[in-house]
Design a protein around this motif. Structure first.
Motif, PDB file in Angstrom:
ATOM      1  N   GLN A  33       7.213  11.420  85.190  1.00  0.00           N
ATOM      2  CA  GLN A  33       6.504  12.120  86.265  1.00  0.00           C
ATOM      3  C   GLN A  33       7.256  13.369  86.696  1.00  0.00           C
ATOM      4  OE1 GLN A  33       5.614   9.626  89.667  1.00  0.00           O
ATOM      5  NE2 GLN A  33       5.401  11.394  91.026  1.00  0.00           N
ATOM      6  N   GLU A  34       8.572  13.249  86.881  1.00  0.00           N
ATOM      7  CA  GLU A  34       9.381  14.399  87.289  1.00  0.00           C
ATOM      8  C   GLU A  34       9.437  15.455  86.196  1.00  0.00           C
ATOM      9  OE1 GLU A  34      10.707  15.009  90.238  1.00  0.00           O
ATOM     10  OE2 GLU A  34       9.833  13.141  90.996  1.00  0.00           O
ATOM     11  N   LEU A  35       9.492  15.007  84.941  1.00  0.00           N
ATOM     12  CA  LEU A  35       9.524  15.951  83.826  1.00  0.00           C
ATOM     13  C   LEU A  35       8.198  16.702  83.724  1.00  0.00           C
ATOM     14  CD1 LEU A  35      11.331  16.959  81.564  1.00  0.00           C
ATOM     15  CD2 LEU A  35      10.404  15.170  80.087  1.00  0.00           C
ATOM     16  N   SER A  36       7.097  16.001  83.937  1.00  0.00           N
ATOM     17  CA  SER A  36       5.789  16.650  83.940  1.00  0.00           C
ATOM     18  C   SER A  36       5.687  17.669  85.075  1.00  0.00           C
ATOM     19  CB  SER A  36       4.691  15.591  84.090  1.00  0.00           C
ATOM     20  OG  SER A  36       3.416  16.189  84.213  1.00  0.00           O
ATOM     21  N   PHE A  37       6.213  17.310  86.226  1.00  0.00           N
ATOM     22  CA  PHE A  37       6.202  18.224  87.371  1.00  0.00           C
ATOM     23  C   PHE A  37       7.008  19.482  87.072  1.00  0.00           C
ATOM     24  CE2 PHE A  37       8.486  19.549  91.288  1.00  0.00           C
ATOM     25  CZ  PHE A  37       7.400  20.062  91.988  1.00  0.00           C
ATOM     26  N   LEU A  70      10.037  27.376  77.071  1.00  0.00           N
ATOM     27  CA  LEU A  70      10.269  26.237  76.184  1.00  0.00           C
ATOM     28  C   LEU A  70      11.749  25.905  76.071  1.00  0.00           C
ATOM     29  CD1 LEU A  70       7.724  27.030  73.316  1.00  0.00           C
ATOM     30  CD2 LEU A  70       7.471  25.432  75.218  1.00  0.00           C
ATOM     31  N   TYR A  71      12.595  26.949  76.082  1.00  0.00           N
ATOM     32  CA  TYR A  71      14.035  26.708  75.985  1.00  0.00           C
ATOM     33  C   TYR A  71      14.553  25.891  77.169  1.00  0.00           C
ATOM     34  CZ  TYR A  71      18.981  27.451  76.810  1.00  0.00           C
ATOM     35  OH  TYR A  71      20.308  27.245  77.098  1.00  0.00           O
ATOM     36  N   ILE A  72      14.138  26.259  78.382  1.00  0.00           N
ATOM     37  CA  ILE A  72      14.663  25.560  79.549  1.00  0.00           C
ATOM     38  C   ILE A  72      14.176  24.115  79.579  1.00  0.00           C
ATOM     39  CG2 ILE A  72      12.843  26.104  81.219  1.00  0.00           C
ATOM     40  CD1 ILE A  72      16.669  26.186  81.790  1.00  0.00           C
ATOM     41  N   LEU A  73      12.972  23.871  79.070  1.00  0.00           N
ATOM     42  CA  LEU A  73      12.488  22.499  78.965  1.00  0.00           C
ATOM     43  C   LEU A  73      13.319  21.716  77.955  1.00  0.00           C
ATOM     44  CD1 LEU A  73       8.616  23.068  79.036  1.00  0.00           C
ATOM     45  CD2 LEU A  73      10.104  22.352  80.919  1.00  0.00           C
ATOM     46  N   MET A  74      13.654  22.358  76.839  1.00  0.00           N
ATOM     47  CA  MET A  74      14.512  21.713  75.855  1.00  0.00           C
ATOM     48  C   MET A  74      15.867  21.391  76.444  1.00  0.00           C
ATOM     49  SD  MET A  74      16.588  23.351  72.730  1.00  0.00           S
ATOM     50  CE  MET A  74      17.852  23.671  73.968  1.00  0.00           C
ATOM     51  N   SER A 111      11.745  29.045  67.707  1.00  0.00           N
ATOM     52  CA  SER A 111      12.914  28.158  67.707  1.00  0.00           C
ATOM     53  C   SER A 111      12.854  27.173  68.864  1.00  0.00           C
ATOM     54  CB  SER A 111      14.198  28.994  67.805  1.00  0.00           C
ATOM     55  OG  SER A 111      14.260  29.948  66.777  1.00  0.00           O
ATOM     56  N   ALA A 112      12.492  27.676  70.050  1.00  0.00           N
ATOM     57  CA  ALA A 112      12.414  26.808  71.223  1.00  0.00           C
ATOM     58  C   ALA A 112      11.294  25.786  71.079  1.00  0.00           C
ATOM     59  CB  ALA A 112      12.209  27.657  72.479  1.00  0.00           C
ATOM     60  N   ALA A 113      10.167  26.198  70.470  1.00  0.00           N
ATOM     61  CA  ALA A 113       9.048  25.274  70.270  1.00  0.00           C
ATOM     62  C   ALA A 113       9.443  24.125  69.344  1.00  0.00           C
ATOM     63  CB  ALA A 113       7.842  26.031  69.697  1.00  0.00           C
ATOM     64  N   VAL A 114      10.139  24.456  68.266  1.00  0.00           N
ATOM     65  CA  VAL A 114      10.603  23.422  67.335  1.00  0.00           C
ATOM     66  C   VAL A 114      11.582  22.481  68.034  1.00  0.00           C
ATOM     67  CG1 VAL A 114      11.938  23.016  65.236  1.00  0.00           C
ATOM     68  CG2 VAL A 114      10.236  24.847  65.293  1.00  0.00           C
ATOM     69  N   ALA A 115      12.524  23.047  68.777  1.00  0.00           N
ATOM     70  CA  ALA A 115      13.560  22.248  69.426  1.00  0.00           C
ATOM     71  C   ALA A 115      12.996  21.386  70.548  1.00  0.00           C
ATOM     72  CB  ALA A 115      14.663  23.156  69.964  1.00  0.00           C
ATOM     73  N   VAL A 116      12.073  21.930  71.338  1.00  0.00           N
ATOM     74  CA  VAL A 116      11.519  21.135  72.443  1.00  0.00           C
ATOM     75  C   VAL A 116      10.654  20.000  71.898  1.00  0.00           C
ATOM     76  CG1 VAL A 116       9.338  22.369  72.897  1.00  0.00           C
ATOM     77  CG2 VAL A 116      10.610  21.357  74.786  1.00  0.00           C
TER      78      VAL A 116
END
Length: 477
Positions: free
Chosen positions: A331-335, A377-381, A428-433
């Protein structure tokens, strides 16, 4: 970050608007304070340079010099910062406060020695003036100390004093810049670098004074933290690799035809580096929200799950605690994802509107929009990597960080030839995340196995050469 969680949880338990504001302000300060301070200083100095009509060549020299000092000081300390966060958190939990101050002196001596040698070797070959070299060298060394101090600042409780330390540093920088550039009419890049030196030195002295007054004196285990390198080598590697990954696309552009050389010393790509700088600002709010979210909502469920296991909980109690922990985490990750998406779209809208007023071309604005999505995407990864470390999944965190770095090294050189600048970071970030999400879901699904079965029955001592040297010089005392 070490120590900040204890204070945030105390604040949020009080359940009032004022304490919530304090908690977010404190989180902002210790997570992005130094980085934001550096960015603000650079922006203010650039405005001051334009006001006094500094020559364009000197402006570029200042921008390149400050960028090099910022990036390479961060790279040098990144592995140690990640490792020290774990070390300081352990010392605080075990109430071994006497080890904290010596560890700060120890890591400072190591990083300053390495940075000092590297800095001198780099600047010796430069044809720039001795005055500029000295100012640049001091900025590099001061930033090394600042990044290390952030680990220990997070354990302090005097919020007002911390705020004042950063605020006074910024004010001193501005006043020094006005004095050197306007009053003394020094139209040279070294004057602007020197103003930043004075400002960072002010913040550094104030923080060091506060830290030395807060922690216990008298400890002698200056290099005790080094045993964590042999105990947790992956943590050190994760810190370095994840930081290198976010800057390696800059380095590739510095080696391309889009780069220029300033002062026969600094090679960089202003047409690409400027959009990179503005795009990275879009992830700052998420960095703050993550610290607050994880250290409050998720941590309580995380602790409850392991408390039930260590206590007298039944299988049903363990299953219920695990479900609550997983639900809160997702839930927190989705937020956080939703918040970052909002800020990314907001940043793109602001960029399209105002970046042309700052001299950015249509091509640079296109790069900015792509880079904003890449940083999203990077910060999510990176957040998921930190969550994996919560579950002690160092292997997954290291694989994800390494994948991001390798993908960047492969994708960016290809993308340069297409003209879609910034797309290398996005891919790169899309692949990593994607890898990070799959790994986190796998760990959550199999958390019982990792808790009960994955630990070794017998711990074998690591007989590496480094370990033997540490024992030889009694670093483990």
């Amino acid at each position: 970050m070490a120590g900040i969680g204890f204070e945030l949880r105390k604040l949020f338990r009080k359940k009032s608007l004022f304490t919530n504001i304090r908690a977010y302000a404190y989180s902002s300060l210790v997570t992005i304070g130094p980085m934001l301070l550096c960015m603000v200083m650079v922006a203010v100095m650039q405005k001051l340079q334009s006001y006094v009509n500094m020559p364009f060549a000197q402006k570029e020299l200042f921008l390149a010099g400050s960028q090099y000092a910022f990036i390479f000081s961060l790279l040098l300390t990144s592995g140690f910062v990640m490792l020290l966060s774990r070390y300081v958190a352990d010392r605080l939990y075990e109430k071994k406060y006497e080890d904290l101050l010596p560890s700060l002196y120890g890591v400072m001596s190591i990083c300053l020695l390495i940075g000092g040698v590297v800095g001198i070797a780099f600047l010796l070959r430069s044809p720039l003036s001795l005055t500029f070299k000295i100012a640049e060298y001091l900025l590099f060394m001061e930033l090394i100390i600042i990044w290390l101090l952030t680990v220990y600042v997070s354990a302090l409780k005097d919020y007002i004093r911390i705020v004042k330390s950063f605020f006074y540093g910024a004010i001193v920088t501005i006043l020094s810049g006005v004095l050197l550039l306007k009053v003394l009419s020094i139209q040279e890049a070294y004057a602007t670098i020197a103003a930043m030196d004075i400002g960072f030195l002010t913040t550094l002295i104030l923080l060091m004074t506060h830290i030395e007054g807060y922690f216990l004196q008298g400890g002698t285990r200056y290099f005790h933290f080094l045993r964590y390198i042999t105990k947790l080598p992956a943590v050190f590697a994760i810190g370095f690799i994840s930081t290198l990954g976010i800057y390696v696309h800059n380095f590739i552009y510095w080696g391309s035809k889009m780069s220029i050389t300033v002062g026969d010393t600094f090679r960089f790509s202003p047409s690409y580096d400027v959009p990179v700088f503005f795009a990275f600002l879009s992830v700052i709010p998420t960095m703050v929200i993550f610290v607050v979210s994880v250290e409050t909502s998720f941590y309580e469920k995380f602790r409850s799950y392991y408390s039930v296991i260590l206590g007298s909980g039944t299988i049903q109690d363990i299953a219920r605690a695990k479900k609550e922990m997983n639900d809160v985490l997702l839930q927190e990750l989705s937020f956080i994802m939703q918040i970052q998406l909002f800020f990314s779209l907001f940043a793109m809208a602001i960029g399209i509107k105002f970046l042309p007023n700052l001299g950015q071309t249509a091509e640079q604005i296109d790069s900015f929009n792509i880079l904003v999505l890449g940083d999203c995407l990077y910060i999510l990864m990176y957040i998921i990597v930190l969550l994996l470390l919560y579950f002690d999944d160092r292997k997954g965190a290291l694989l994800t960080s390494s994948l991001f770095l390798i993908a960047n090294l492969i994708a960016t050189p290809i993308i340069i030839t297409t003209g879609h600048h910034g797309l290398g970071l996005l891919i790169s970030a899309a692949v990593a995340v994607g890898m990070a999400i799959m790994r986190l879901l796998y760990i959550l699904k199999n958390i019982d196995y990792y808790t009960f079965c994955a630990q070794p029955l017998v711990v074998k001592e690591n007989k590496t050469i480094f370990k033997k040297l540490m024992n030889r010089f009694r670093f483990n005392n």
